[in-house]
Design an enzyme around this catalytic site. Structure first.
Site, PDB file in Angstrom:
ATOM      1  NE  ARG A  89      27.117 -20.923  61.202  1.00 51.33           N
ATOM      2  CZ  ARG A  89      26.209 -20.653  62.125  1.00 51.33           C
ATOM      3  NH1 ARG A  89      25.660 -21.614  62.818  1.00 51.33           N
ATOM      4  NH2 ARG A  89      25.843 -19.432  62.334  1.00 51.33           N
ATOM      5  NE  ARG A 124      18.650 -15.012  68.818  1.00 52.82           N
ATOM      6  CZ  ARG A 124      19.752 -15.636  68.445  1.00 52.82           C
ATOM      7  NH1 ARG A 124      20.929 -15.151  68.745  1.00 52.82           N
ATOM      8  NH2 ARG A 124      19.666 -16.783  67.793  1.00 52.82           N
ATOM      9  NE  ARG A 170      19.683 -21.769  65.190  1.00 53.91           N
ATOM     10  CZ  ARG A 170      19.091 -20.841  65.947  1.00 53.91           C
ATOM     11  NH1 ARG A 170      17.806 -20.938  66.238  1.00 53.91           N
ATOM     12  NH2 ARG A 170      19.777 -19.827  66.413  1.00 53.91           N
TER      13      ARG A 170
END
Ligand code: ADP
Length: 212
Positions: A89, A124, A170
């Site tokens: 990442r 989600r 994020r």
């Protein structure tokens, strides 16, 4: 089978694609986010720092991740291909991955616009048992029964970091830290870019790329 890495912003469907691919190719799905969430549930050594970083949408320290990834990639089930979801990442992690025991063959980048990502993250619901993902904000991804997994009938849960504030953080972390990883792999000529947002079209495109 190949060693595959999926790179995408939060909510692009890495987890969903990884699940479909590992069922088709019978290879393990290594979700770094799931491994970290399991560490928290099991009261692991790094519980507090993990909770703090993950709930604020920041990356967990590289040293913790390297430790976890070295252990995971050295397991026997990784000897015949795997799907890595959530690592690397940042560029430092990509450099470290090159030094680990497994060579990466293909990087798949799921390129998804921010407005869709936000809706995917906010709607989600994830199965607490088998990890299947559903979405209350997209008709085609709703569970058939309220709050129950279509696959195994267990209860669906909302992830703690799937709220608007953490999503923004994020996403910003992704732009700053993870996007430069794409340039790192572009130079190595192993990067494939997928721009559709349709789940099945994406899957078919990945299968075509893998060519097996
Ligand atoms: P998403 O990709 O939707 O943000 P993940 O479940 O992959 O969700 O990751 C959740 C969180 O776990 C990240 O926001 C980050 O805090 C942490 N995390 C996951 N993978 C890594 C990594 N390779 N390095 C550092 N932190 C990570």
């Amino acid at each position: 089978m190949k060693n595959i890495v999926l790179i995408a912003p939060p909510g692009a469907g890495k987890g969903t694609q990884a699940k479909m691919l590992c069922e088709k190719y019978k290879i393990p799905h290594i979700s770094v986010g799931d491994l970290l969430r399991r560490e928290i549930e099991n009261n692991g050594l790094y519980k507090e720092i993990l909770q703090e970083k993950m709930s604020s949408g920041l990356l967990v320290d590289d040293e913790i991740i390297f430790n976890l990834m070295n252990q995971r990639l050295n397991k026997d089930d990784c000897n015949n291909g795997f799907i890595l979801d959530g690592f690397p990442r940042n560029v430092n992690q990509a450099i470290e991955l090159d030094k680990m025991s497994k060579k990466i063959d293909i990087i798949i980048y799921l390129n998804t616009p921010k407005n869709i990502l936000e809706k995917r993250v906010l709607g989600r619901m994830v199965c607490s048992n088998c990890g299947y993902s559903f979405n209350l904000l997209f008709d085609e991804s709703k569970p058939k029964e309220i709050n129950k997994c279509d696959n195994c009938k267990s209860t669906l849960e909302k992830r703690k970091d799937d709220n608007l504030e953490t999503f923004e953080n994020r996403y910003n972390t992704y732009i700053k830290e993870t996007q430069p990883v794409l340039d790192y792999y572009k130079e190595k000529n192993i990067l494939y870019n997928i721009t559709t947002t349709d789940k099945y079209e994406t899957f078919n495109m990945i299968v075509n790329i893998l060519g097996e």
